[in-house]
Design a protein around this motif. Structure first.
Motif, PDB file in Angstrom:
ATOM      1  N   PHE A  96       0.854  -1.262   0.161  1.00 21.34           N
ATOM      2  CA  PHE A  96       0.065   0.020   0.055  1.00 21.34           C
ATOM      3  C   PHE A  96       0.801   1.051  -0.053  1.00 21.34           C
ATOM      4  O   PHE A  96       0.839   2.286  -0.846  1.00 21.34           O
ATOM      5  CB  PHE A  96      -0.888  -0.020   1.264  1.00 21.34           C
ATOM      6  N   GLU A 107       1.203   3.985  -2.837  1.00 23.52           N
ATOM      7  CA  GLU A 107       0.637   5.455  -2.809  1.00 23.52           C
ATOM      8  C   GLU A 107       1.626   6.298  -3.144  1.00 23.52           C
ATOM      9  O   GLU A 107       1.469   7.533  -3.606  1.00 23.52           O
ATOM     10  CB  GLU A 107       0.456   5.581  -1.352  1.00 23.52           C
ATOM     11  N   THR A 154       1.529   6.784  -6.810  1.00 21.65           N
ATOM     12  CA  THR A 154       0.455   7.548  -7.206  1.00 21.65           C
ATOM     13  C   THR A 154       0.474   8.973  -6.869  1.00 21.65           C
ATOM     14  O   THR A 154      -0.034   9.813  -7.551  1.00 21.65           O
ATOM     15  CB  THR A 154      -0.931   6.677  -6.676  1.00 21.65           C
ATOM     16  N   SER A 210      -9.766   4.362  -5.855  1.00 22.92           N
ATOM     17  CA  SER A 210      -9.151   3.164  -5.807  1.00 22.92           C
ATOM     18  C   SER A 210      -8.471   2.707  -4.683  1.00 22.92           C
ATOM     19  O   SER A 210      -8.254   1.680  -4.217  1.00 22.92           O
ATOM     20  CB  SER A 210      -8.502   3.107  -7.097  1.00 22.92           C
ATOM     21  N   SER A 211      -7.734   3.899  -4.023  1.00 30.47           N
ATOM     22  CA  SER A 211      -6.859   3.342  -2.781  1.00 30.47           C
ATOM     23  C   SER A 211      -7.700   3.054  -1.834  1.00 30.47           C
ATOM     24  O   SER A 211      -7.425   2.221  -0.756  1.00 30.47           O
ATOM     25  CB  SER A 211      -6.035   4.787  -2.423  1.00 30.47           C
ATOM     26  N   PHE A 257     -10.644   1.451  -1.898  1.00 33.14           N
ATOM     27  CA  PHE A 257     -11.013   0.183  -2.256  1.00 33.14           C
ATOM     28  C   PHE A 257      -9.937  -0.928  -1.963  1.00 33.14           C
ATOM     29  O   PHE A 257      -9.969  -1.944  -1.238  1.00 33.14           O
ATOM     30  CB  PHE A 257     -11.159  -0.114  -3.725  1.00 33.14           C
ATOM     31  N   LEU A 258      -8.732  -0.495  -2.358  1.00 35.59           N
ATOM     32  CA  LEU A 258      -7.647  -1.400  -1.932  1.00 35.59           C
ATOM     33  C   LEU A 258      -7.578  -1.448  -0.485  1.00 35.59           C
ATOM     34  O   LEU A 258      -7.109  -2.577   0.162  1.00 35.59           O
ATOM     35  CB  LEU A 258      -6.183  -0.619  -2.505  1.00 35.59           C
ATOM     36  N   MET A 300     -11.612  -6.625  -3.869  1.00 43.88           N
ATOM     37  CA  MET A 300     -11.415  -5.194  -3.926  1.00 43.88           C
ATOM     38  C   MET A 300      -9.892  -4.611  -4.132  1.00 43.88           C
ATOM     39  O   MET A 300      -9.547  -3.592  -4.506  1.00 43.88           O
ATOM     40  CB  MET A 300     -11.775  -4.709  -2.361  1.00 43.88           C
ATOM     41  N   ILE A 301      -9.003  -5.400  -3.738  1.00 45.53           N
ATOM     42  CA  ILE A 301      -7.570  -5.292  -3.922  1.00 45.53           C
ATOM     43  C   ILE A 301      -7.396  -5.496  -5.514  1.00 45.53           C
ATOM     44  O   ILE A 301      -6.554  -4.585  -6.105  1.00 45.53           O
ATOM     45  CB  ILE A 301      -6.549  -6.263  -3.134  1.00 45.53           C
ATOM     46  N   GLY A 352      -8.437  -2.252  -7.038  1.00 41.73           N
ATOM     47  CA  GLY A 352      -7.442  -1.110  -6.631  1.00 41.73           C
ATOM     48  C   GLY A 352      -6.046  -1.173  -7.760  1.00 41.73           C
ATOM     49  O   GLY A 352      -5.797  -0.340  -8.050  1.00 41.73           O
ATOM     50  N   PHE A 363      -6.982  -0.326 -11.293  1.00 40.09           N
ATOM     51  CA  PHE A 363      -6.951   0.804 -11.781  1.00 40.09           C
ATOM     52  C   PHE A 363      -5.216   1.333 -11.977  1.00 40.09           C
ATOM     53  O   PHE A 363      -5.163   2.027 -13.094  1.00 40.09           O
ATOM     54  CB  PHE A 363      -7.343   1.782 -10.304  1.00 40.09           C
ATOM     55  N   LYS A 364      -4.432   0.859 -11.426  1.00 47.76           N
ATOM     56  CA  LYS A 364      -3.167   1.184 -11.846  1.00 47.76           C
ATOM     57  C   LYS A 364      -2.937   0.796 -13.131  1.00 47.76           C
ATOM     58  O   LYS A 364      -2.041   1.527 -13.976  1.00 47.76           O
ATOM     59  CB  LYS A 364      -2.177   0.531 -10.583  1.00 47.76           C
TER      60      LYS A 364
END
Lengths: 166, 481
Positions: free
Chosen positions: B127, B131, B134, B164-165, B167-168, B206-207, B210, B213-214
């Motif tokens: 994570f 971050e 991102t 998305s973060s 959700f992750l 959910m991961i 996330g 999205f990337k």
């Protein structure tokens, strides 16, 4: 008693959170910010129930105390009285509700079907000392990367907001 | 604790800080040399990475960080990618009214995030490094802050990235709640007998959202065209190669090392994602007239091809991903450098701007045509061999699940559709009649070097793929799948 408090704080969090984004009475952004404070305080209550005392204190001090005050300053400096209510696009409203139902239904179903809270009950060590020890032993790498992240954030704020950079 | 395992990341962060400080004392005229300097520093770090021995995976920081062949492959990939991006942003930085020194150091910090991501063996590190990538990109996308389109790109990326973060994080919390661990090795042991646990499955889903999205995979691709179009060209190139590859590194490590049993039961889901992403990207790219937007949609399509390698759930599939990413890197960098050079003076990146390019700058025209051909997957270029490896890996799995035949069919259809728009660009370069008020095109020595490197590697990887294939297959073996 604990269960009662949990339901109290949880429902407060949810209701105030909803009022932040969709207040039927007023469109004043200051009201939204104040409801955000209430949301954060009730979340701090949830942290206390989990024995995460340090997090609860930080939540109140940093978020409710510092961040929201900054929000309020910005709102008042820009002198936004109320935000125009845009009409909802029925299609996007429908898609949003559909998404909410899908994600919410999935989460609720999975929690109901998996006996949460029956088995292991780890005692959270949320006091300052234990948290500090964890941060500087097991999680030291993540902690240091957060330092780089803060540096990046600072640079970003300066770059994007300063009038003339040379 | 084994700090020396993360020596490369520490070096990159230090280099970023040095560049940031050096920027203070560098007169504006010489700022572009900071970019060259940071690329040279990265070259040293890349050379240093060959002294690291990873016959055995090295774990550090309580199992949070792992240095194995897979991580090292991706670290080198990211270093090379950032080096090229820094060099093309030296060319582009004339457009920044200010802060080009910061642009270079921010790119280096993003690189350190990607390198940590390659070694993430724990959800906390996953994570935090994601971050770091991102949040740095929020700044890099809105770097042309005097242009409304760049700010729009930054805002869109910020809002969807934050979503998305969220959700992750929620997914990580659910996985932790279900298994009681965030460390991947422990998770592997725990998840083996929890394949049916709904909490674990929802958390992982959910991961996946996330990380999806990337990498801009369907249905999390919605941001890509706007952000690609609005960002500075060098950031768009960085997004297309760096950020996407980091997403794939994390996805592969998570699915294959941490939760292999769940991942195996998710083959149909991953196949569906791959197929829809390929079709969506290629079909939406067809009507585009803006070159960057077109490349944005094409990058969605490429994410789809790469997802096929994930969906194959085999060592060959993963190796093909690594190979494909390397070929894609040089192709995309070459394409964006040509766009930067040709469209230096015009604000809009309309394809028509390329008309008669072969008369104005035959070298650049040939280079752009070469990269389009490679993106389309025509032999003998790198893009072809990457697609070939991916399709072969998927076909190998067809005996397990007949749906893989469908996936191959979709991929072939996608490639055929993509020929239309890639060759549309080539047609505009060579055969478009319309005359434009042409600007003088000046190619600096640095750009010349980058273009040559990209061209040579594009052809080399297409004709002699053995070396890289070996490296890729040793890298994926350490995934323990």
């Amino acid at each position: 008693m604990e269960a009662l408090l949990f339901y109290l704080f949880a429902s407060l969090t949810l209701i105030c959170g909803l009022l932040v984004v969709a207040n039927p009475l007023t469109r004043n952004p200051v009201t939204s910010a104040m409801f955000l404070v209430l949301t954060i305080v009730s979340m701090a209550g949830l942290f206390v129930l989990l024995h995460a005392f340090f997090l609860a204190a930080v939540q109140v001090m940093v978020y409710a105390g510092a961040v929201i005050v900054l929000f309020l300053f910005v709102i008042m400096l820009l002198d936004i009285k109320s935000v125009e209510q845009k009409g909802f696009n029925p299609l996007s409203l429908f898609m949003g509700l559909l998404g909410l139902l899908a994600v919410g239904g999935m989460v609720i179903q999975s929690i109901l079907r998996s006996n949460v809270g029956q088995g292991l009950k780890p005692q959270l060590e949320g006091a300052t000392k234990e948290l500090g020890v964890e941060l500087f032993t097991h999680y030291v790498l993540a902690f240091e990367i957060m330092g780089v992240l803060l540096l990046v954030g600072m640079m970003g704020v300066i770059l994007l907001s300063k009038k003339d950079l040379k | 604790m084994n700090i020396s395992a993360s020596i490369l990341e520490i070096a990159v962060v230090l280099l970023g800080v040095v560049i940031m400080l050096a920027d203070l004392w560098t007169p504006p005229k010489y700022k572009s040399w900071l970019g060259v300097g940071s690329a040279a520093g990265l070259l040293l770090i890349l050379a240093g990475s060959f002294f690291l021995q990873v016959n055995e995976p090295i774990q550090a920081f309580g199992g949070m960080y792992v240095l194995d062949a897979f991580a090292l492959f991706f670290k080198r990939f990211f270093i090379v990618a950032t080096m090229l991006v820094l060099l093309i942003s030296v060319e582009y930085s004339k457009k920044f009214q200010s802060g080009s020194g910061e642009y270079f150091s921010l790119s280096l910090f993003a690189l350190s995030g990607m390198m940590f991501a390659a070694s993430a063996n724990h959800f906390a590190l996953l994570f935090v490094s994601l971050e770091l990538i991102t949040i740095t990109f929020y700044i890099l996308t809105s770097f042309l802050r005097h242009q409304i389109i760049s700010l729009e790109a930054g805002i869109k990326y910020l809002i969807l990235g934050a979503l998305s973060s969220a959700f992750l994080l929620y997914g990580i919390a659910l996985v932790y709640g279900a298994t009681g661990t965030m460390q991947f090795d422990a998770l592997r042991a725990q998840s083996a007998n929890m394949v049916q646990s709904p909490l674990l499955l929802v958390g992982l889903l959910m991961i996946l959202a996330g990380l999806g999205f990337k990498i801009a995979a369907f249905p999390f691709q919605i941001w890509a065209p706007d952000v690609y179009q609005g960002s500075p060209n060098s950031t768009t190139a960085f997004l297309a190669v760096g950020s996407k590859a980091a997403g794939f590194a994390l996805l592969m490590r998570l699915l294959m090392s941490a939760v292999p049993d769940v991942a195996l039961s998710w083959e149909p889901l991953l196949m569906g994602m791959a197929a829809i992403t390929i079709l969506y990207g290629n079909l939406c790219a067809l009507p585009q007239r803006n070159l960057k937007r077109l490349l944005g949609y094409s990058s969605i399509a490429h994410a789809g091809y790469l997802m096929m390698g994930v969906a194959a759930m085999s060592l060959n599939g993963s190796g093909a991903i690594l190979y494909y990413l390397s070929g894609y890197l040089f192709t995309v960098i070459a394409a964006f450098l040509v766009i930067i050079l040709v469209m230096q003076h015009t604000g809009a990146e309309d394809i028509i701007q390329l008309a008669q390019l072969h008369q104005r700058a035959p070298g650049l025209a040939g280079m752009l045509a070469l990269s389009m051909v490679s993106l389309a997957g025509i032999p003998p270029l790198a893009g072809f061999f990457g697609k070939f490896l991916l399709l072969r890996a998927v076909l190998e799995q067809a005996s397990v699940h007949t749906a893989y035949y469908g996936l191959v069919a979709v991929a072939v259809i996608g490639v055929v559709i993509s020929l239309v728009y890639y060759f549309g660009i080539i047609r505009t370069i060579y055969w478009e009649k319309q005359q434009l008020v042409a600007d003088e095109i000046h190619v600096s020595p640095i750009s010349r070097v980058v273009l040559w490197v990209c061209a040579v590697l594009m052809i080399y990887l297409g004709i002699l793929p053995n070396r890289l294939m070996e490296a890729a297959s040793t890298a994926v073996e350490s995934l323990k799948f």
